[in-house]
Design an enzyme around this catalytic site. Sequence first.
Site, short mmCIF file in Angstrom:
data_model
loop_
_atom_site.label_atom_id
_atom_site.label_comp_id
_atom_site.label_asym_id
_atom_site.label_seq_id
_atom_site.Cartn_x
_atom_site.Cartn_y
_atom_site.Cartn_z
N LYS A 251 0.80 -1.23 0.00
CA LYS A 251 0.00 0.00 0.00
C LYS A 251 0.83 1.27 0.00
O LYS A 251 0.36 2.31 -0.44
CB LYS A 251 -0.98 0.01 1.19
CG LYS A 251 -2.11 -1.00 1.02
CD LYS A 251 -3.27 -0.68 1.94
CE LYS A 251 -4.40 -1.68 1.75
NZ LYS A 251 -5.34 -1.67 2.87
N LYS B 280 -6.08 -12.24 -3.53
CA LYS B 280 -7.21 -12.45 -2.62
C LYS B 280 -8.39 -11.57 -2.99
O LYS B 280 -8.21 -10.49 -3.56
CB LYS B 280 -6.78 -12.20 -1.17
CG LYS B 280 -6.53 -10.73 -0.81
CD LYS B 280 -6.43 -10.53 0.70
CE LYS B 280 -6.11 -9.07 1.01
NZ LYS B 280 -6.09 -8.75 2.43
N LYS C 173 -11.69 -5.77 -0.56
CA LYS C 173 -12.65 -4.67 -0.61
C LYS C 173 -12.19 -3.55 -1.53
O LYS C 173 -12.98 -2.81 -2.08
CB LYS C 173 -12.87 -4.10 0.80
CG LYS C 173 -13.95 -4.87 1.56
CD LYS C 173 -14.19 -4.28 2.94
CE LYS C 173 -13.25 -4.89 3.95
NZ LYS C 173 -13.65 -4.68 5.34
P1 TYM Z 1 -10.08 -6.66 7.04
O1 TYM Z 1 -11.09 -5.60 7.37
O2 TYM Z 1 -9.28 -6.49 5.81
O3 TYM Z 1 -10.78 -8.07 6.95
C1 TYM Z 1 -11.64 -8.59 7.95
C2 TYM Z 1 -11.46 -10.10 8.07
O4 TYM Z 1 -11.71 -10.74 6.81
C3 TYM Z 1 -10.61 -11.58 6.45
N1 TYM Z 1 -10.47 -11.58 5.00
C4 TYM Z 1 -10.43 -12.68 4.23
N2 TYM Z 1 -10.50 -13.99 4.54
C5 TYM Z 1 -10.45 -14.87 3.52
N3 TYM Z 1 -10.33 -14.52 2.21
C6 TYM Z 1 -10.25 -13.22 1.85
N4 TYM Z 1 -10.15 -12.89 0.56
C7 TYM Z 1 -10.29 -12.23 2.88
N5 TYM Z 1 -10.25 -10.87 2.89
C8 TYM Z 1 -10.35 -10.50 4.19
C9 TYM Z 1 -9.41 -10.98 7.16
O5 TYM Z 1 -8.40 -11.92 7.36
C10 TYM Z 1 -10.01 -10.48 8.45
O6 TYM Z 1 -10.05 -11.52 9.40
N6 TYM Z 1 -6.15 -5.64 9.98
C11 TYM Z 1 -7.48 -6.26 9.99
C12 TYM Z 1 -8.45 -5.64 10.97
C13 TYM Z 1 -7.99 -5.64 12.38
C14 TYM Z 1 -7.92 -6.75 13.26
C15 TYM Z 1 -7.50 -6.24 14.51
C16 TYM Z 1 -8.14 -8.12 13.10
C17 TYM Z 1 -7.63 -4.55 13.11
N7 TYM Z 1 -7.34 -4.89 14.39
C18 TYM Z 1 -7.30 -7.08 15.63
C19 TYM Z 1 -7.96 -8.97 14.21
C20 TYM Z 1 -7.53 -8.44 15.44
C21 TYM Z 1 -8.08 -6.07 8.59
O7 TYM Z 1 -7.74 -5.17 7.87
O8 TYM Z 1 -9.13 -6.90 8.29
#
Ligand code: TYM
Length: 326
Positions: free
Chosen positions: A112, A192, A195
């Site tokens: 990013k 992957k 969003k």
């Molecule tokens: P985020 O918002 O990108 O995604 C939320 C959750 O969805 C999962 N995910 C996927 N799983 C399978 N295949 C995919 N293509 C896919 N895209 C997204 C992510 O693994 C996630 O579990 N950094 C984190 C948010 C966060 C967080 C935390 C998570 C902030 N603080 C503390 C756990 C604990 C994120 O950007 O998720």
Amino acid sequence: GRRIFSGIQPTGVPHLGNYLGALENWVGLQDACGSVLYSIVDLHAITMPQDPAHLRRNILDMTASLLACGIRPAHCILFQQSQVSEHAELSWILGCLTSMPRLRHLPQWKMKSKQKNEGSVGLFTYPVLQAADILLYRSTHVPVGEDQVQHLELAQDVARIFNNRYRDLFPEPRALLSASRKIKSLRDPTSKMSKSDPQRLATIHLTDTPDDIALKVRKAVTDFTSEVTFDPERRPGVSNLVAIHAAVSGQSVEEVVWGARGLDTARYKEVVADAVNHKVAPIREGIVRLRAEGGYLETVLAEGAARARELAVPILAEVRKRVGFL
Ligand code: TYM
């Protein structure tokens, strides 16, 4: 005891990857014993530019989406990260224990920071804030998709560094991966589902209509073999569809492939679209219903924040004491 924490960024309605990789697991875990917290991580969202009106709407949309997926505020603490300022304060303290080289190698920064600008300090320290989210509640388990594993390893490292310097306080949090670890883009099955993908047909959202879903699955990139097999290395496109089909129907990959024998990929895509829609339709309807109930969503978030704060305050007080703040 067990304490479960996870987060999701409010950057639009969740997609099928979010749901199958994480949210479905979140729903199952909230009935397990122990305490469970789920956070809409708006502080993380602003590491990329956000329009304020848009962000506000996205936070409410995410609240509606999580409730529609089956998250129950009576069974867990559902809250907005920025409403609990202890997250930011702990992040500062943990940032002082984290080295720059450790962060520089994380994939999200590498990807990013090359887009648009040079990458902000916030984007760089994003994983430290994520560690703070988890450790602030002394969490033991973190249900996430596979793309978050490296962030979780950082949280483990930071916990260890804190414990060594200031005596044991934090458990080393463990990832809980769902069976469908990573759902791929429908347009490029080697990356992957995400969003931020600019290609409209790449991502199935939980608000997609049956027609949207049928179109996206029909246009999904596959190959020139018409048979349905599961071979992620050599046939990533059709294998992604098989993985999605297995996940939404609760079958194993083998069962799905066996059930699809004799179908060519065009016909198989219709079967997959139906199976996806079967799973998504009730969620879509729930989101539409909840979106219309303005005040309720804000109340859920306010109550969640109050409960989260109650847990966070004494733990942060202990951290402050150990660090040496009077
Ligand atoms: P985020 O918002 O990108 O995604 C939320 C959750 O969805 C999962 N995910 C996927 N799983 C399978 N295949 C995919 N293509 C896919 N895209 C997204 C992510 O693994 C996630 O579990 N950094 C984190 C948010 C966060 C967080 C935390 C998570 C902030 N603080 C503390 C756990 C604990 C994120 O950007 O998720």
